[in-house]
Design a protein around this motif. Structure first.
Motif, PDB file in Angstrom:
ATOM      1  N   CYS C  68       0.843  -1.191   0.000  1.00 13.87           N
ATOM      2  CA  CYS C  68       0.000   0.000   0.000  1.00 13.87           C
ATOM      3  C   CYS C  68       0.880   1.244   0.000  1.00 13.87           C
ATOM      4  CB  CYS C  68      -0.885  -0.015   1.242  1.00 13.87           C
ATOM      5  SG  CYS C  68       0.062  -0.296   2.744  1.00 13.87           S
ATOM      6  N   SER C  69       0.263   2.393   0.244  1.00 15.57           N
ATOM      7  CA  SER C  69       1.038   3.636   0.240  1.00 15.57           C
ATOM      8  C   SER C  69       1.903   3.730   1.488  1.00 15.57           C
ATOM      9  CB  SER C  69       0.070   4.819   0.191  1.00 15.57           C
ATOM     10  OG  SER C  69       0.761   6.007   0.456  1.00 15.57           O
ATOM     11  N   PRO C  70       3.107   4.268   1.372  1.00 10.81           N
ATOM     12  CA  PRO C  70       3.941   4.440   2.573  1.00 10.81           C
ATOM     13  C   PRO C  70       3.249   5.280   3.642  1.00 10.81           C
ATOM     14  CG  PRO C  70       4.901   5.550   0.660  1.00 10.81           C
ATOM     15  CD  PRO C  70       3.791   4.697   0.159  1.00 10.81           C
ATOM     16  N   THR C  71       2.352   6.170   3.201  1.00 12.59           N
ATOM     17  CA  THR C  71       1.626   6.971   4.178  1.00 12.59           C
ATOM     18  C   THR C  71       0.873   6.058   5.141  1.00 12.59           C
ATOM     19  OG1 THR C  71       1.172   8.370   2.259  1.00 12.59           O
ATOM     20  CG2 THR C  71       0.187   9.024   4.332  1.00 12.59           C
ATOM     21  N   MET C  72       0.467   4.912   4.623  1.00  9.45           N
ATOM     22  CA  MET C  72      -0.291   3.949   5.409  1.00  9.45           C
ATOM     23  C   MET C  72       0.607   3.181   6.372  1.00  9.45           C
ATOM     24  SD  MET C  72      -3.547   2.743   4.905  1.00  9.45           S
ATOM     25  CE  MET C  72      -4.234   2.022   6.344  1.00  9.45           C
ATOM     26  N   HIS C  73       1.590   2.467   5.808  1.00  8.21           N
ATOM     27  CA  HIS C  73       2.311   1.493   6.622  1.00  8.21           C
ATOM     28  C   HIS C  73       3.824   1.658   6.695  1.00  8.21           C
ATOM     29  CE1 HIS C  73      -0.579  -1.056   8.404  1.00  8.21           C
ATOM     30  NE2 HIS C  73      -1.186  -1.363   7.282  1.00  8.21           N
ATOM     31  N   GLU C  74       4.356   2.776   6.269  1.00 10.98           N
ATOM     32  CA  GLU C  74       5.811   2.926   6.384  1.00 10.98           C
ATOM     33  C   GLU C  74       6.268   2.745   7.836  1.00 10.98           C
ATOM     34  OE1 GLU C  74       7.922   6.735   5.441  1.00 10.98           O
ATOM     35  OE2 GLU C  74       8.781   5.499   3.847  1.00 10.98           O
ATOM     36  N   PRO C  75       5.572   3.390   8.801  1.00 12.73           N
ATOM     37  CA  PRO C  75       6.002   3.195  10.197  1.00 12.73           C
ATOM     38  C   PRO C  75       5.934   1.735  10.632  1.00 12.73           C
ATOM     39  CG  PRO C  75       4.463   5.037  10.034  1.00 12.73           C
ATOM     40  CD  PRO C  75       4.458   4.354   8.705  1.00 12.73           C
ATOM     41  N   THR C  76       4.932   1.012  10.132  1.00 12.23           N
ATOM     42  CA  THR C  76       4.800  -0.409  10.492  1.00 12.23           C
ATOM     43  C   THR C  76       6.046  -1.181  10.086  1.00 12.23           C
ATOM     44  OG1 THR C  76       2.462  -0.210   9.924  1.00 12.23           O
ATOM     45  CG2 THR C  76       3.306  -2.445  10.284  1.00 12.23           C
ATOM     46  N   PHE C  77       6.438  -1.012   8.841  1.00 12.34           N
ATOM     47  CA  PHE C  77       7.589  -1.779   8.361  1.00 12.34           C
ATOM     48  C   PHE C  77       8.900  -1.265   8.924  1.00 12.34           C
ATOM     49  CE2 PHE C  77       5.147  -4.598   6.008  1.00 12.34           C
ATOM     50  CZ  PHE C  77       4.192  -3.920   5.273  1.00 12.34           C
ATOM     51  N   GLN C  78       8.944   0.047   9.210  1.00 12.72           N
ATOM     52  CA  GLN C  78      10.152   0.584   9.841  1.00 12.72           C
ATOM     53  C   GLN C  78      10.346  -0.090  11.202  1.00 12.72           C
ATOM     54  OE1 GLN C  78       9.304   4.814   9.655  1.00 12.72           O
ATOM     55  NE2 GLN C  78      10.837   5.127   8.055  1.00 12.72           N
ATOM     56  N   THR C  79       9.232  -0.261  11.903  1.00 13.79           N
ATOM     57  CA  THR C  79       9.303  -0.936  13.198  1.00 13.79           C
ATOM     58  C   THR C  79       9.739  -2.383  13.032  1.00 13.79           C
ATOM     59  OG1 THR C  79       7.474   0.460  13.889  1.00 13.79           O
ATOM     60  CG2 THR C  79       8.037  -1.377  15.347  1.00 13.79           C
ATOM     61  N   ALA C  80       9.237  -3.047  11.987  1.00 13.25           N
ATOM     62  CA  ALA C  80       9.615  -4.445  11.737  1.00 13.25           C
ATOM     63  C   ALA C  80      11.126  -4.541  11.551  1.00 13.25           C
ATOM     64  CB  ALA C  80       8.882  -4.977  10.507  1.00 13.25           C
ATOM     65  N   LEU C  81      11.695  -3.575  10.825  1.00 15.08           N
ATOM     66  CA  LEU C  81      13.149  -3.591  10.629  1.00 15.08           C
ATOM     67  C   LEU C  81      13.875  -3.377  11.952  1.00 15.08           C
ATOM     68  CD1 LEU C  81      12.360  -3.139   7.510  1.00 15.08           C
ATOM     69  CD2 LEU C  81      14.565  -2.047   7.348  1.00 15.08           C
ATOM     70  N   SER C  82      13.383  -2.385  12.719  1.00 15.51           N
ATOM     71  CA  SER C  82      14.033  -2.096  14.007  1.00 15.51           C
ATOM     72  C   SER C  82      14.050  -3.321  14.896  1.00 15.51           C
ATOM     73  CB  SER C  82      13.268  -1.016  14.776  1.00 15.51           C
ATOM     74  OG  SER C  82      13.394   0.201  14.163  1.00 15.51           O
ATOM     75  N   ARG C  83      12.894  -3.971  14.980  1.00 21.38           N
ATOM     76  CA  ARG C  83      12.772  -5.135  15.878  1.00 21.38           C
ATOM     77  C   ARG C  83      13.729  -6.240  15.469  1.00 21.38           C
ATOM     78  NH1 ARG C  83       7.604  -7.312  15.716  1.00 21.38           N
ATOM     79  NH2 ARG C  83       6.319  -5.583  15.036  1.00 21.38           N
ATOM     80  N   ALA C  84      14.015  -6.317  14.181  1.00 20.60           N
ATOM     81  CA  ALA C  84      14.925  -7.371  13.715  1.00 20.60           C
ATOM     82  C   ALA C  84      16.379  -6.927  13.777  1.00 20.60           C
ATOM     83  CB  ALA C  84      14.558  -7.761  12.284  1.00 20.60           C
ATOM     84  N   GLY C  85      16.597  -5.732  14.306  1.00 19.80           N
ATOM     85  CA  GLY C  85      17.971  -5.274  14.462  1.00 19.80           C
ATOM     86  C   GLY C  85      18.533  -4.493  13.289  1.00 19.80           C
ATOM     87  N   ALA C  86      17.670  -4.177  12.315  1.00 20.93           N
ATOM     88  CA  ALA C  86      18.162  -3.386  11.179  1.00 20.93           C
ATOM     89  C   ALA C  86      17.755  -1.931  11.365  1.00 20.93           C
ATOM     90  CB  ALA C  86      17.576  -3.936   9.872  1.00 20.93           C
ATOM     91  N   ASN C  87      18.405  -1.055  10.639  1.00 19.44           N
ATOM     92  CA  ASN C  87      18.063   0.369  10.741  1.00 19.44           C
ATOM     93  C   ASN C  87      16.741   0.623  10.004  1.00 19.44           C
ATOM     94  OD1 ASN C  87      18.085   3.281   9.594  1.00 19.44           O
ATOM     95  ND2 ASN C  87      19.619   3.330  11.228  1.00 19.44           N
ATOM     96  N   PRO C  88      15.799   1.269  10.661  1.00 27.91           N
ATOM     97  CA  PRO C  88      14.469   1.447  10.055  1.00 27.91           C
ATOM     98  C   PRO C  88      14.461   2.250   8.763  1.00 27.91           C
ATOM     99  CG  PRO C  88      14.675   2.736  12.074  1.00 27.91           C
ATOM    100  CD  PRO C  88      15.867   1.858  12.009  1.00 27.91           C
ATOM    101  N   TYR C  89      15.535   2.971   8.499  1.00 28.39           N
ATOM    102  CA  TYR C  89      15.545   3.786   7.278  1.00 28.39           C
ATOM    103  C   TYR C  89      16.192   3.079   6.104  1.00 28.39           C
ATOM    104  CZ  TYR C  89      13.645   7.315  10.213  1.00 28.39           C
ATOM    105  OH  TYR C  89      12.805   7.987  11.064  1.00 28.39           O
TER     106      TYR C  89
END
Lengths: 321, 143, 651
Positions: C68-89
C-alpha cells in the motif's frame, strides 16, 4: 660530450578554436622561454614552424603531453583529436572548448549544417553571397559533424584545463607537474573544487533579488556581490581557480570554468539558484511571478555559453529528418 | 489504448499534498492511465531542475511536477521556489525543442484525488499525441 | 548490499489486478536482491515476521516492500526492521496499491507499472544509508495564546498536570467572547456564571502565569524549546497596587465607546473592562485620556486610594522558553455592514446577535432590557440566520452555532417580552448537539414563527400605512413559495464566525498554516484536529473553525493532552531528514541562507562558509535543490537516491 637527456615532448594542437588559449601561453612572457628550454615542442602551428607531418611522425604515445585547444565540430577536428590521442601519453583538454565544447558548443542550439549555411549564405547583410559551399573535391571544406563535441566526447581525455582561456597559473601548474614526472590521476581538473564565490572578494550580504539587470542597465556597486545586485553572474555554479578575475574587473562571471565536481550541468544549477533567490521577499499566496524572467530571453545562451555539449541535454532536439 | 505510443511520464510528487492526493485517487478507485510513474519527494522545492533534465535525457517523454497550492506548503514557502524554478526551466527546455506539454507544473492538494487523476489522463493524452521524445544527447560518430 | 523484496497481495486489492508472481520473478533478477517473496498481508504479524526472519538469517541490509502507500504502513515496516535489528531507514516502499492496482484498469499495464516501481525502489534502497531520528528535549512548560474559554480550559488542564503555563491574552481581561454572552444554549446557563469560576481559577492556580494585556511579538519555532518574545502593553496602572475598586472610573471625564458592549454604551478613559474581569484591574486608554491627549486632568490620580496610577509605565518585554504552544485565539464575528441590503449600520434597530447578547445581559448597556433605540420595547422582532455564512459572496461555510443562538434569542425574547411576535428566518435548522433538537422543539412550542427563507433585504420604506415606522423584511417563505413582507420593530442578524483579525499574523508568527477560510489548519481533519503540521504547536477552539462552547472545551482538553503527552515523554523525535553540507565543496556563495523558512542555515563567521543548524532543519530540501555547487544534500532524499529511483523507473 655528455649526451643530452631527452626532453619531454609537448604538442599543442587545434580543433574548433579561436586560438585564444594557445595565444594565452604567450602571457607566460619570459617564462615561456623557460618552458621551451625544458621541453621539446614537436607541434604547435600557432607558435612554431611545424607541420602536421611532424606530429604524425612521432611514435604512438611518444608525446608526453598534448594540449588540445578547441572543440570538435568538423571532420578535420575529429581527425586531429584522434591523432592527438594516438600520439599522446597524456592528452589534455586545453581550454573550455576542449573541456566542455566551449563557445563553439553553442552550435548545438541548432544544427551545424544549418548554422554554416546561415552564416555563409543566409545573412541579409552579406552583399556577396558565397558560392555553393563545396564539401567535395580538392578545395573541399571539412564536412561538419552532426553537432559540436567536447574532446572527451570523441576520445579519451586524461586531464582538463578549463577556462577561456585557462588561468595561466593552472596551466603552469600542469606543466610543472608533468615536468616533475608527477603521477596525475586520470580525469583530474586543474581548477578549484569550489565555486568562484570562494575566491571572489566582493561583499556578500543577502541573496534576494527583485529584478534582473543587464550589466549596462545599472551602476553596480563595485564592492558588493554582482548577483545580489541583480546581475546574472554564474560564479556560484562555476569552478574557481581563476581568482575571480572577471568579477574583480567588474564583469560578471560567464561560467567558462564549467561545472563543479558533483554537478553534471552548471547551467541547470545556476538556473535553480537564480530562480530560488529571485523575488524571495515576495512569497505569499497572492504573489504573481508572471514575467519575472522576461529580462532573461536566452537562458540557453546565458547559462550554457561554454558548456552546452557537456550539459545534461547536450544539444537542441533536432528533427530526425 | 494499444495503438497509443507507450509514453512514460515521471511525476515528482510532494509528500504532503500531491502524493497524498494521488493516494486519495487510489483510495477512491479512480482509474487513470498507467503511463505516469510517481517519485515521492519531501517538497516540490526538493526538485532540482537537473533532475527534470535528467529524466528527459534518460528516456522520460514527459515530466509532471506537483506540489501544494500556494499558501498551503507544508514547509511554508517551498512551492513558490518550485514555481519560479519551473518557469525559468520551461524557458530553457522550450529553447531546446522540448514541447510545452511535456513539462508541466500542477498544484494538487491532499484532498484533490480526482484532480490528480484528471491531470494524469490529460497529460498522458497530450504527451502521447506528441509521441516519444527519444532524447538523443549526442549524435553517435560513425567510425 | 543484500536486499529483501516483499510483494504484498493485500488480499485481492493488489493481487486481483497485478500479477504478483511475475513481479516477484522480475524482482529476483535485479542486482543486489538476495530474496524476493510475496505474501497475502505484509502488514500482518506473520508478514512482518517474514522480513524479520530474512534480516536475521540472510543478513539483509535493505528492504523493499511493494504494498500500500507508505503513508499507510511505512512506520509499520520501519518498526519491523528495528525489531529485527536493522536500521528502520533502510526501507523503501513501492505503492502498488494506491498508485497501481486501485487505479489501473488493464492488468497487463498494471503489472508493468508495478515492476517499474519495484525496480525503482530497489535501485533507491541500494543507495540508502542508516539514519537516526533526532531527539529534541522538550521543556516542561506551555504557552497558551488566547484567554477565551478554550485557552482557559487548556491552561487549567496543563497546570493541573503540574506543568508551568504562560497564558497570554491581548485584552486587559480574559474571558473572550464567552464573557459577553448572556445565556448559553441549550441549558440557558448564565454564561458569566459558569465562566467566572474558571477565570478565577486561572489566577489562583500557582502554575499559571497570566500575561494579561500582552501579545506575542516573536517566536522561534523550535519544537521542544520555543523561544518566545512577549510584550506586555502598559495599562498605566500598577497591577500590584490596583484593587479594582473602579472609583477612578466614576470620576474620569474622558469617554469612549465601550468595546465590551460593542459600542452600544460608553466607557471612561480609565476603566475596568467588565465587572467580572480577570484580572480585576483598571486600564487607561490613551486615545480618550485627557492627560495623554492634552496633558490635563489626572483626576484618577487624585481619587486613587491605592496610588496605582502610573502614567510613565512602559511596555515590558519578556523572553520565555516553552516546550509546547497552544493557540486558542478565537474568532471574530462577521461584519454585518458587508451585507448592505440588511441595512446594518444604517437602519437603527438592526442589530447583530452579539449586540443582542449584550442587550439581554443584566450588566449590559440596557441593564438587561430589550429596547429599541428610542427606548420603547419592540412588539415584533425578526431574527435572521446565516448572515455572512453559507453564501458565495461572503463565507461559503456554515458557522455552526448561529441556528442555536438564534433559537436562544427567540426564547429570550419571549421570556423578556411576553407579547412579542418573533419571526425566525432560517435556511436549514442546525440543531445537532446534545439537547439541541429538544431545545428547538421547545422554542417552536413557545410561538416563534419559523420562516424557511433567506431575507432579500430590509427596508424602512413603507409600502402601506401599517409599515410606517417599521423595519420591513422582504423574504420568500419557500414553504409557501410566496414572497412576503414582514414589518417588525427590530431585526437581530445572526452573524457568522470568521477567523480572528490577527489570524494571518499569528499564523505567520507561529508557523501555522491556515485553510482557505482563514482558520488554523489542523494536521488531519478527522484524526488530528488539534495538532498542526508544525510539531509542538497545537490549536483549540474557534480558531480552528466555528464551534460551540462544549466543543471548544473538548478541543482545549485534547490540545492540552497532546501538549502533556509531549512533555511527559520529555523528548520529541524529529525525522532524520536533515540537510548536510560538504565543507570541501561549499563556496560560501550564500544562496541557500535566506531560502530556509526555518532559519536552519547560517554563515560561519570564521570561514564565510555555510552550516546547517540540524535541530531546526525540517528536511524540505529547498536549499539542496538551489545549491549551485551541489555541496548540500538531504539525508534520506539524497541526489543519488532520487536519481537511482528515476533510473529504475525509466530502465
Amino acid at each position: 660530450m655528455k649526451p643530452e637527456r631527452t626532453k619531454p615532448k609537448l604538442a599543442i594542437a587545434l580543433g574548433a578554436t579561436c586560438s585564444g588559449c594557445d595565444y594565452s601561453l604567450l602571457d607566460l612572457g619570459a617564462g615561456l622561454l623557460d618552458v621551451t628550454d625544458q621541453v621539446e615542442i614537436v607541434y604547435w602551428p600557432t607558435g612554431i614552424d611545424s607541420k602536421l607531418e611532424d606530429l604524425q611522425a612521432v611514435p604512438d604515445r611518444g608525446v608526453d603531453l598534448i594540449l588540445f585547444d578547441g572543440a570538435v565540430v568538423n571532420e578535420d577536428n575529429l581527425e586531429m583529436a584522434r591523432l592527438c590521442r594516438k600520439k599522446a601519453k597524456m592528452l589534455a583538454a586545453f581550454g573550455s572548448c576542449g573541456a566542455y565544447g566551449g563557445i563553439p558548443g553553442l552550435i548545438n542550439s541548432g544544427s551545424p549544417k544549418k548554422i554554416l549555411l546561415e552564416v555563409y549564405q543566409g545573412l541579409p547583410t552579406r552583399s556577396d553571397k558565397a558560392e555553393a559551399l563545396n564539401f567535395e573535391g580538392e578545395d573541399a571544406l571539412p564536412k561538419m559533424l552532426g553537432q559540436a563535441y567536447s574532446l572527451d566526447q570523441v576520445v579519451d581525455v586524461d586531464v582538463y584545463l578549463p577556462g577561456c582561456p585557462p588561468p595561466l597559473k593552472l596551466v603552469a601548474g600542469l606543466l610543472t607537474d608533468v615536468l616533475a614526472g608527477k603521477a596525475i590521476p586520470k580525469g583530474t581538473f586543474y581548477a578549484s573544487n569550489r565555486a568562484v564565490c570562494y575566491e571572489c572578494k566582493r561583499v556578500k550580504e543577502n541573496k534576494s533579488i527583485d529584478a534582473i539587470h543587464r550589466y549596462h542597465e545599472i551602476q553596480p556597486d563595485p564592492t558588493r556581490c554582482l548577483l545580489e545586485q541583480g546581475i546574472v553572474c554564474l560564479g556560484p555554479a562555476t569552478r574557481g581557480g581563476c581568482d575571480a578575475v572577471c568579477c574583480t574587473q567588474n564583469q560578471p562571471c560567464r561560467g567558462c570554468m564549467g561545472a563543479l565536481p558533483h554537478s553534471e550541468d552548471s547551467g541547470a544549477e545556476m538556473m535553480s539558484a537564480l530562480a530560488s533567490i529571485m523575488e524571495l521577499n515576495n512569497e505569499n499566496k497572492e504573489a504573481d511571478y508572471t514575467g519575472i524572467f522576461d529580462g532573461l530571453n536566452d537562458p540557453l545562451g546565458t547559462f550554457y555559453t561554454f558548456t552546452l555539449p557537456k550539459s545534461i541535454l547536450g544539444r537542441r532536439k533536432v528533427d530526425q529528418s | 489504448m494499444s495503438e497509443r505510443p507507450n509514453v512514460r511520464i515521471v511525476a515528482l510528487l510532494c509528500r504532503w499534498c500531491s502524493y497524498a492526493g494521488a493516494d486519495l485517487a487510489g483510495v477512491s478507485r479512480m482509474k487513470y492511465a498507467a503511463n505516469v510513474l510517481p517519485i515521492k519527494v519531501p517538497c516540490s522545492a526538493r526538485v532540482d531542475p537537473q533532475l527534470v533534465l535528467k529524466a528527459f535525457s534518460e528516456g522520460a517523454d514527459g515530466v509532471l511536477l506537483a506540489g501544494c497550492h500556494p499558501g498551503d506548503c507544508h514547509y511554508l514557502k517551498g512551492n513558490y521556489k518550485a514555481l519560479r524554478r519551473f518557469q525559468l526551466l520551461k524557458k530553457f527546455t522550450s529553447q531546446m525543442g522540448i514541447e510545452d506539454d511535456r513539462l508541466r507544473l500542477e498544484w494538487i492538494s491532499a484532498s484533490e484525488g480526482s484532480r490528480y487523476a484528471d491531470v494524469v489522463n490529460d497529460m498522458t493524452t497530450k504527451v502521447a499525441k506528441l509521441g516519444r521524445l527519444n532524447w538523443r544527447r549526442e549524435i553517435a560518430i560513425e567510425a | 548490499m543484500k536486499i529483501g523484496v516483499y510483494i504484498c497481495h493485500c488480499g485481492t486489492n493488489i493481487a486481483g489486478v497485478v500479477d504478483v508472481a511475475k513481479v516477484v520473478e522480475f524482482a529476483a533478477t535485479l542486482p543486489n536482491v538476495a530474496v524476493a517473496r510475496d505474501y497475502k498481508y505484509m502488514c500482518s504479524e506473520p508478514g512482518q515476521n517474514l522480513i524479520g526472519e530474512d534480516i536475521r538469517h540472510l543478513g539483509l541490509d535493505g528492504v523493499v516492500v511493494a504494498a500500500c502507500s507508505p503513508t499507510m504502513h511505512e512506520p509499520t515496516f520501519q518498526t519491523a526492521l528495528s525489531r529485527a535489528g536493522a536500521n528502520p531507514y533502510m526501507l523503501q516502499m513501492a505503492s502498488i496499491r494506491e498508485h497501481v492496482s486501485w487505479v489501473t484498469s488493464d492488468p497487463v499495464e498494471a503489472t508493468e507499472k508495478a515492476k517499474k516501481l519495484v525496480e525503482a525502489a530497489i535501485s533507491r534502497v541500494s543507495l540508502q544509508e542508516p539514519l537516526e531520528k533526532r531527539r529534541i528535549p522538550v521543556k516542561q512548560s506551555v504557552l497558551v495564546v488566547g484567554g477565551g474559554i478554550a485557552g482557559i480550559e487548556a491552561a487549567l488542564k496543563c497546570a493541573d498536570a503540574g506543568k508551568k503555563v504562560y497564558l497570554v491574552e491581548k485584552e486587559p481581561s480574559i474571558g473572550g467572547h464567552m464573557a459577553m454572552f448572556d445565556k448559553t444554549f441549550p441549558t440557558l446557563d448564565c454564561s458569566q456564571c459558569i465562566l467566572t469560576p474558571k477565570m478565577v481559577e486561572v489566577v489562583r492556580n500557582e502554575n499559571i502565569e497570566l500575561l494579561d494585556y500582552s501579545e506575542v511579538r516573536e517566536i522561534s519555532v523550535h519544537v521542544g524549546d520555543f523561544k518566545v518574545s512577549i510584550v506586555r502593553k502598559p495599562r498605566y496602572v500598577d497591577s500590584s497596587k490596583c484593587t479594582g475598586c473602579a472609583v477612578c472610573s466614576t470620576k474620569c471625564p474622558g469617554k469612549a465607546p465601550d468595546e465590551f458592549n460593542l459600542g452600544m454604551s460608553k466607557r471612561k478613559a480609565i476603566y475596568v473592562p467588565f465587572p467580572q474581569a480577570v484580572p480585576l484591574k483598571a486600564v487607561i486608554d490613551r486615545e480618550s485620556c485627557l492627560y495623554f491627549q492634552k496633558n490635563i486632568c489626572k483626576v484618577c490620580v487624585k481619587f486613587c486610594s491605592a496610588d496605582a496610577i502610573d502614567f510613565e509605565q512602559k511596555p515590558e518585554e519578556l523572553e520565555l522558553g516553552v516546550g509546547a504552544v497552544i493557540l486558542a485565539t478565537g474568532f471574530k464575528p462577521f461584519d454585518a455592514r458587508r451585507v448592505s441590503e440588511y441595512g446594518y449600520g444604517k437602519l437603527p434597530n438592526v442589530i447583530t446577535s452579539l449586540e443582542f447578547e449584550r442587550m439581554t445581559s443584566a450588566s449590559g448597556p440596557t441593564a438587561g432590557k430589550i429596547v429599541l433605540k428610542d427606548g420603547r420595547e419592540p412588539e415584533s422582532v425578526a431574527i435572521v440566520h446565516c448572515v455572512g455564512s453559507r453564501n458565495v459572496n461572503y463565507n461559503v461555510y456554515c458557522s455552526k452555532i448561529c441556528c442555536m443562538q438564534s433559537l436562544k434569542h427567540a426564547h429570550l425574547l419571549k421570556e423578556h417580552l411576553p407579547g412579542v411576535a418573533v419571526y425566525d428566518f432560517f435556511i436549514d435548522m442546525r440543531a445537532a448537539g446534545k439537547g439541541y433538537e429538544e431545545f428547538y422543539k421547545r422554542v417552536m412550542g413557545e410561538g416563534t414563527i419559523m420562516v424557511r427563507g433567506r431575507p432579500a433585504y430590509i427596508t424602512d420604506v413603507p409600502s402601506k400605512p401599517e409599515e410606517k415606522g417599521k423595519l420591513v423584511l422582504v423574504a420568500e417563505d419557500t414553504v409557501l413559495s410566496t414572497v412576503m413582507r414582514y414589518p417588525v420593530d427590530m431585526v437581530v442578524l445572526s452573524v457568522g464566525l470568521e477567523a480572528g483579525e490577527d489570524a494571518k499574523e499569528l499564523a505567520h508568527t507561529f508557523t501555522c498554516s491556515r485553510t482557505a477560510d482563514g482558520f488554523f489548519l489542523e494536521r488531519h481533519p478527522k484524526l488530528a484536529p488539534v495538532s498542526t503540521p508544525t510539531a509542538g504547536v497545537f490549536i483549540a477552539g474557534a480558531s480552528q473553525g466555528p464551534k460551540d462552547i462544549p466543543e471548544s472545551v473538548a478541543q482545549a482538553g485534547a490540545a492540552a493532552a497532546e501538549a502533556l503527552a509531549m512533555m511527559g515523554k520529555g523528548y520529541f523525535e524529529l525525522e532524520p531528514y536533515v540537510a548536510r553540507i560538504d565543507e570541501d565543496l561549499c563556496s560560501g556563495c550564500g544562496i541557500c541562507l535566506d531560502l530556509c523558512a526555518y532559519n536552519a542555515l547560517e554563515r560561519i563567521p570564521e570561514t564565510g562558509l555555510t552550516r546547517v543548524v540540524e535541530a531546526l532543519c525540517q528536511g524540505c530540501g529547498a536549499c539542496v535543490a538551489a545549491c549551485p555547487s551541489n555541496a548540500l544534500d538531504l539525508d534520506g532524499f539524497k541526489n543519488n537516491q532520487i536519481m537511482a529511483e528515476l533510473e529504475g523507473i525509466l530502465a
